[in-house]
Design an enzyme around this catalytic site. Structure first.
Site, short mmCIF file in Angstrom:
data_model
loop_
_atom_site.label_atom_id
_atom_site.label_comp_id
_atom_site.label_asym_id
_atom_site.label_seq_id
_atom_site.Cartn_x
_atom_site.Cartn_y
_atom_site.Cartn_z
N TYR A 68 0.89 -1.29 -0.26
CA TYR A 68 -0.25 0.16 -0.05
C TYR A 68 0.30 1.24 -0.28
O TYR A 68 0.91 2.30 -0.86
CB TYR A 68 -1.06 -0.27 1.55
CG TYR A 68 -1.79 1.43 1.78
CD1 TYR A 68 -2.96 1.42 0.53
CD2 TYR A 68 -1.17 2.01 2.63
CE1 TYR A 68 -3.46 2.95 1.14
CE2 TYR A 68 -1.95 3.57 2.25
CZ TYR A 68 -3.08 3.68 1.41
OH TYR A 68 -3.38 5.35 1.70
N ASP A 127 -10.37 9.70 5.70
CA ASP A 127 -8.85 10.25 5.19
C ASP A 127 -9.23 11.84 4.92
O ASP A 127 -9.06 12.42 4.18
CB ASP A 127 -8.18 9.72 4.27
CG ASP A 127 -6.32 10.08 4.67
OD1 ASP A 127 -6.35 10.68 5.00
OD2 ASP A 127 -5.67 9.56 3.24
N ASP A 187 -1.59 6.05 9.65
CA ASP A 187 -2.82 5.45 9.11
C ASP A 187 -3.36 4.14 10.02
O ASP A 187 -2.54 3.39 10.69
CB ASP A 187 -2.17 5.18 8.15
CG ASP A 187 -3.08 5.52 6.78
OD1 ASP A 187 -2.84 6.80 7.17
OD2 ASP A 187 -2.37 5.59 5.24
#
Lengths: 125, 125
Positions: free
Chosen positions: A12, A36, A98
């Site tokens: 990713y 996000d 994240d």
């Protein structure tokens, strides 16, 4: 499971730094949700997620993930990484944290990114 | 809000390193949920949360938070920190990534800790 999750996290971050968008989207489950940064309206599903990543696709950018910073617990992962985008002779440096959730096939079902404008650093190129 | 959240995060990590337990519990809303590590059964409410922190209360321990690592987004925060416990002449070093959610009064309504056994490092004291 942990190995698979770690592998997807590394893919990713690499793809966010290089694309193509379609390969990023393919890491997500079809009905995945992306928030996000956290606190903004979530994007749900491949089409909305594709639109989201298309915004950075045109930018000159690079990412860095330190493998030792990745934390995996159950079917989730949390990790800081750094993305640098170069625009108009300046480098915009951002290091979000994240958090991702995965299904049994190792696809991302949810991603939440923790950062705010004040975490953005601007440097001369 | 962000300033208040940052302040609670700093208090939290400090108290996890020194106690007392009751002061940690007081940072949580009465019906808060703690999932530590993620994937284990959540503890809900002050009594369950008190029991959880009592486990470390008797241990010789210290914590470290690097303020620059804290990410705040909306009413949530994510941050890595380090906790070192000293047992039987050994130091157990763990650096989880914690994610917290806050109510409008700045009380923690939810905490999820991302780590697994393989993130635990054992060192001679």
């Amino acid at each position: 499971m942990a190995t698979q999750i770690r592998d997807v996290v590394e893919q990713y971050v690499k793809l966010v730094g290089s694309g193509p968008t379609e390969d990023i989207v393919a890491l997500y489950a079809p009905d995945a949700i992306v928030e996000d940064p956290v606190g903004t309206p979530p994007k749900r599903g491949h089409e909305a997620i594709r639109e989201f990543y298309e915004v950075i696709a045109a930018l000159d950018r690079e990412t860095e993930l330190r493998p030792e910073d990745v934390r995996i617990a159950g079917n989730q992962a949390a990790f800081p990484f750094t993305i640098v985008t170069k625009v108009g002779g300046q480098r915009f440096v951002l290091s979000p944290i994240d958090v991702m959730e995965f299904d049994e096939e190792g696809r991302i079902t949810g991603m939440r990114a923790y950062w705010s404008q004040e975490d953005m650093r601007v440097e001369p190129e």
